[in-house]
Design a protein around this motif. Structure first.
Motif, short mmCIF file in Angstrom:
data_model
loop_
_atom_site.label_atom_id
_atom_site.label_comp_id
_atom_site.label_asym_id
_atom_site.label_seq_id
_atom_site.Cartn_x
_atom_site.Cartn_y
_atom_site.Cartn_z
N LEU A 1 36.60 6.25 7.30
CA LEU A 1 35.72 5.20 6.80
C LEU A 1 35.79 5.13 5.28
N LEU A 2 36.04 3.92 4.78
CA LEU A 2 35.99 3.63 3.35
C LEU A 2 34.85 2.67 3.08
N HIS A 3 34.15 2.89 1.97
CA HIS A 3 33.05 2.01 1.56
C HIS A 3 33.41 1.38 0.23
N MET A 4 33.17 0.08 0.14
CA MET A 4 33.52 -0.68 -1.06
C MET A 4 32.35 -1.56 -1.46
N THR A 5 32.03 -1.60 -2.73
CA THR A 5 30.93 -2.43 -3.19
C THR A 5 31.20 -2.91 -4.61
N GLY A 6 30.27 -3.70 -5.15
CA GLY A 6 30.40 -4.20 -6.51
C GLY A 6 29.77 -5.57 -6.65
N HIS A 7 29.77 -6.06 -7.88
CA HIS A 7 29.16 -7.35 -8.19
C HIS A 7 30.19 -8.42 -8.56
N GLY A 8 31.38 -8.03 -8.99
CA GLY A 8 32.25 -9.01 -9.61
C GLY A 8 33.66 -9.05 -9.06
N ASN A 9 34.61 -9.16 -9.98
CA ASN A 9 35.99 -9.44 -9.63
C ASN A 9 36.65 -8.29 -8.86
N VAL A 10 37.51 -8.69 -7.92
CA VAL A 10 38.31 -7.76 -7.14
C VAL A 10 39.75 -8.25 -7.18
N PHE A 11 40.68 -7.32 -7.34
CA PHE A 11 42.10 -7.68 -7.29
C PHE A 11 42.86 -6.63 -6.53
N PHE A 12 43.64 -7.07 -5.52
CA PHE A 12 44.55 -6.21 -4.80
C PHE A 12 45.98 -6.62 -5.15
N SER A 13 46.77 -5.69 -5.62
CA SER A 13 48.20 -5.95 -5.78
C SER A 13 48.83 -6.06 -4.40
N ASP A 14 50.08 -6.48 -4.35
CA ASP A 14 50.77 -6.55 -3.06
C ASP A 14 50.85 -5.17 -2.42
N ASP A 15 51.07 -4.14 -3.23
CA ASP A 15 51.14 -2.77 -2.69
C ASP A 15 49.78 -2.32 -2.17
N ASP A 16 48.71 -2.67 -2.91
CA ASP A 16 47.37 -2.34 -2.45
C ASP A 16 47.11 -2.98 -1.09
N ALA A 17 47.43 -4.26 -0.99
CA ALA A 17 47.16 -5.01 0.24
C ALA A 17 47.93 -4.43 1.42
N GLU A 18 49.19 -4.11 1.20
CA GLU A 18 50.00 -3.53 2.28
C GLU A 18 49.45 -2.18 2.70
N ASN A 19 49.05 -1.38 1.73
CA ASN A 19 48.51 -0.06 2.04
C ASN A 19 47.21 -0.17 2.84
N LEU A 20 46.34 -1.07 2.43
CA LEU A 20 45.08 -1.27 3.15
C LEU A 20 45.33 -1.80 4.56
N ARG A 21 46.26 -2.72 4.70
CA ARG A 21 46.57 -3.26 6.03
C ARG A 21 47.09 -2.15 6.94
N ASN A 22 48.00 -1.33 6.44
CA ASN A 22 48.53 -0.24 7.27
C ASN A 22 47.44 0.75 7.66
N TYR A 23 46.54 1.01 6.71
CA TYR A 23 45.41 1.91 6.98
C TYR A 23 44.52 1.35 8.09
N LEU A 24 44.20 0.08 7.99
CA LEU A 24 43.26 -0.52 8.94
C LEU A 24 43.86 -0.68 10.34
N VAL A 25 45.10 -1.08 10.42
CA VAL A 25 45.71 -1.26 11.75
C VAL A 25 46.06 0.08 12.38
N SER A 26 46.06 1.16 11.57
CA SER A 26 46.34 2.50 12.11
C SER A 26 45.08 3.21 12.59
N GLY A 27 43.92 2.57 12.44
CA GLY A 27 42.70 3.19 12.94
C GLY A 27 41.61 3.35 11.91
N GLY A 28 41.87 2.98 10.65
CA GLY A 28 40.84 3.10 9.62
C GLY A 28 39.81 1.99 9.70
N PHE A 29 38.75 2.15 8.92
CA PHE A 29 37.66 1.17 8.89
C PHE A 29 37.20 1.00 7.46
#
Length: 213
Positions: free
Chosen positions: A73-101
């Motif tokens: 489980l990962l928790h994310m919060t904040g008030h403002g801007n968010v930016f995911f690089s292409d590598d960030d996005a790919e890493n998060l996608r692999n994490y989530l489809v592999s069973g992460g939340f």
């Protein structure tokens, strides 16, 4: 590359039995570090009341790091801007489809940025509103009306949105509720005890759902 991701999947499968949570650090200048007492308080509440044994030493992990695979489980919060690089996005996608939340709690003002960046993570998926009869509202405590309202901002009803992968809820985005504010130390926001209790109970539902699904 396939071997690398196979290794990551095996690693996640092995450690997914561990009860660990982490704060997700992201780029863009948003205050990913807001609500510093929130997650530690939620973890303690879960350990005390729903029989978890979560490590109370809360770690911070970056979106593009393979370290995220150590945490169910990962928790994310904040008030403002968010930016995911292409590598960030790919890493998060692999994490989530592999069973992460991933639980994203809008601390007010995050919505337009995170919704845009999530299209990088799941280009073919949309955030959809989660029905009130979904299991996440009843895993440990019953919330028949959906998310509790913790803080008033725009006077709107709280909303729970999600992204599903192969019928599994992999990402929860909570909006117009500010659960994390309700998890913080009492003196931070001076919320009434019953409001903090609702926030912690809903947080316990999220934790239990993430660990069991």
């Amino acid at each position: 590359m396939k071997l690398f991701f196979s290794f990551l999947f095996s690693l996640f499968y092995f450690i997914s039995f561990a009860q660990e949570v982490a704060i997700l650090k992201y780029k863009g200048g948003g205050d990913w570090y807001s609500n510093p007492t929130a997650l530690p308080n939620l973890v303690k509440y879960c350990n005390d009341y729903i029989d978890t044994n979560i490590n109370e030493n809360i770690k911070t992990v970056e979106a593009g790091s393979t370290d995220i695979f150590q945490f169910p489980l990962l928790h994310m919060t904040g008030h403002g801007n968010v930016f995911f690089s292409d590598d960030d996005a790919e890493n998060l996608r692999n994490y989530l489809v592999s069973g992460g939340f991933l639980h994203i709690d809008d601390n007010y003002g995050m919505e337009p940025y995170i919704t845009k960046e999530l299209k990088k993570v799941f280009p073919n998926s949309e955030l959809i509103e989660i029905p009130k009869n979904h299991a996440i509202f009843s895993t440990a405590y019953n919330f028949p009306n959906g998310l509790p309202k913790i803080h008033e901002h725009d006077g709107k009803a709280p909303k729970a949105f999600g992204i599903f992968h192969e019928s599994r809820l992999v990402l929860l985005f909570t909006l117009e509720t500010d659960l994390g504010d309700g998890w913080e130390d009492e003196e931070v926001h001076n919320d009434p005890e019953e409001v903090r209790e609702k926030a912690l109970k809903m947080g316990a539902n999220i934790v239990k759902y993430a660990f069991e699904n």
